[in-house]
Design a protein around this motif. Structure first.
Motif, PDB file in Angstrom:
ATOM      1  N   GLU A   1      27.992  51.281  26.165  1.00 20.93           N
ATOM      2  CA  GLU A   1      29.196  50.834  26.865  1.00 20.93           C
ATOM      3  C   GLU A   1      30.436  51.507  26.285  1.00 20.93           C
ATOM      4  O   GLU A   1      31.352  51.894  27.032  1.00 20.93           O
ATOM      5  CB  GLU A   1      29.335  49.314  26.759  1.00 20.93           C
ATOM      6  N   GLU A   2      30.479  51.643  24.965  1.00 15.69           N
ATOM      7  CA  GLU A   2      31.619  52.300  24.322  1.00 15.69           C
ATOM      8  C   GLU A   2      31.722  53.751  24.768  1.00 15.69           C
ATOM      9  O   GLU A   2      32.819  54.251  25.046  1.00 15.69           O
ATOM     10  CB  GLU A   2      31.486  52.225  22.802  1.00 15.69           C
ATOM     11  N   LEU A   3      30.571  54.437  24.836  1.00 14.83           N
ATOM     12  CA  LEU A   3      30.575  55.828  25.271  1.00 14.83           C
ATOM     13  C   LEU A   3      31.044  55.943  26.722  1.00 14.83           C
ATOM     14  O   LEU A   3      31.793  56.868  27.071  1.00 14.83           O
ATOM     15  CB  LEU A   3      29.169  56.431  25.125  1.00 14.83           C
ATOM     16  N   GLU A   4      30.586  55.001  27.546  1.00 13.80           N
ATOM     17  CA  GLU A   4      31.013  55.010  28.948  1.00 13.80           C
ATOM     18  C   GLU A   4      32.509  54.745  29.062  1.00 13.80           C
ATOM     19  O   GLU A   4      33.198  55.376  29.868  1.00 13.80           O
ATOM     20  CB  GLU A   4      30.224  53.958  29.737  1.00 13.80           C
ATOM     21  N   GLN A   5      33.000  53.809  28.238  1.00 15.02           N
ATOM     22  CA  GLN A   5      34.432  53.515  28.253  1.00 15.02           C
ATOM     23  C   GLN A   5      35.236  54.705  27.749  1.00 15.02           C
ATOM     24  O   GLN A   5      36.316  55.011  28.278  1.00 15.02           O
ATOM     25  CB  GLN A   5      34.721  52.275  27.399  1.00 15.02           C
ATOM     26  N   GLU A   6      34.723  55.381  26.724  1.00 12.16           N
ATOM     27  CA  GLU A   6      35.398  56.564  26.213  1.00 12.16           C
ATOM     28  C   GLU A   6      35.445  57.663  27.273  1.00 12.16           C
ATOM     29  O   GLU A   6      36.464  58.347  27.438  1.00 12.16           O
ATOM     30  CB  GLU A   6      34.689  57.074  24.957  1.00 12.16           C
ATOM     31  N   GLU A   7      34.335  57.827  27.995  1.00 13.92           N
ATOM     32  CA  GLU A   7      34.289  58.828  29.055  1.00 13.92           C
ATOM     33  C   GLU A   7      35.254  58.462  30.177  1.00 13.92           C
ATOM     34  O   GLU A   7      35.958  59.328  30.712  1.00 13.92           O
ATOM     35  CB  GLU A   7      32.854  58.937  29.606  1.00 13.92           C
ATOM     36  N   LEU A   8      35.273  57.159  30.527  1.00 13.19           N
ATOM     37  CA  LEU A   8      36.195  56.706  31.565  1.00 13.19           C
ATOM     38  C   LEU A   8      37.642  56.912  31.136  1.00 13.19           C
ATOM     39  O   LEU A   8      38.479  57.362  31.932  1.00 13.19           O
ATOM     40  CB  LEU A   8      35.941  55.223  31.866  1.00 13.19           C
TER      41      LEU A   8
END
Length: 209
Positions: free
Chosen positions: A127-134
């Motif tokens: 989730e953190e990686l997805e949020q960072e990508e977003l």
């Protein structure tokens, strides 16, 4: 979860972190993603890695719990969020790795809970990686929009400057035309005056004869 585990095993520390708005992700994520490489001298890191290779992968949570317990007294004396986070990120270098590993070996955490912690960490990290990508995409989009606005503004300013230049040139041309017309009228009047003078002189000469 790791937070619930801390709340159960170390309620005073858990409350202290909550009061100062410190979440585990602010410092613990680095422990798990880098396997403590930024938190201990390299020689100590190798000893931690040796233990992790010999034990299950979930053993890293025992080491994290041991690190929290050994840091408990010092952290409770800190009252600023930056100080607390910096302590967990850097002050652990002062903790003896043998003491840390011995402390971890004495902790009793059910295997099913360790597995759940591992699953939760993987999910949270994803989730953190997805949020960072977003966040990165949003930042790029904001930068694109900012440049687009700047380009439109520059284009508008360029159009205003071109219009002002056109008006100045038109005014200059109009002024030149008026000046030429005025000069032509003056020349015409001068010529008429000269002709009148010449005619008067001629008539005067005829009269004298």
């Amino acid at each position: 979860t790791l937070e619930r585990l801390i709340a159960t095993r170390m309620p005073t520390l858990y409350t202290h972190l909550k009061i100062h708005n410190v979440t585990l992700s602010m410092f613990a994520s680095e422990w798990f993603t880098t396997l403590f490489i930024y938190n201990f001298p390299l020689k100590s890191v190798f000893r931690i890695w040796d233990v992790l290779f010999l034990e299950d992968r979930d053993y890293i949570f025992k080491i994290a719990m041991a690190l929290l317990q050994l840091s408990n007294d010092s952290v409770l004396k800190l009252n600023e969020i930056e100080d607390i986070i910096n302590y967990f990120k850097s002050s652990s270098k002062n903790i003896n790795v043998s003491t840390l590993l011995n402390k971890a070996s004495t902790l009793s955490i059910p295997s099913h809970m360790l597995e759940k912690l591992a699953e939760e960490f993987i999910s949270t990290r994803q989730e953190e990686l997805e949020q960072e990508e977003l966040a990165k995409q949003l930042e790029l989009e904001e930068e694109r929009q900012r440049k687009e606005i700047e380009e439109r503004q520059m284009q508008k300013e360029q159009e205003v400057l071109e219009h002002q230049l056109y008006e100045q040139q038109a005014e200059q041309q109009q002024g030149d035309n008026q000046q030429e017309q005025q000069q032509s009228e003056e020349n015409y009047n001068n010529q008429e005056q000269e002709q009148v003078q010449q005619l008067e002189q001629f008539e005067q000469q005829q009269y004298n004869f």
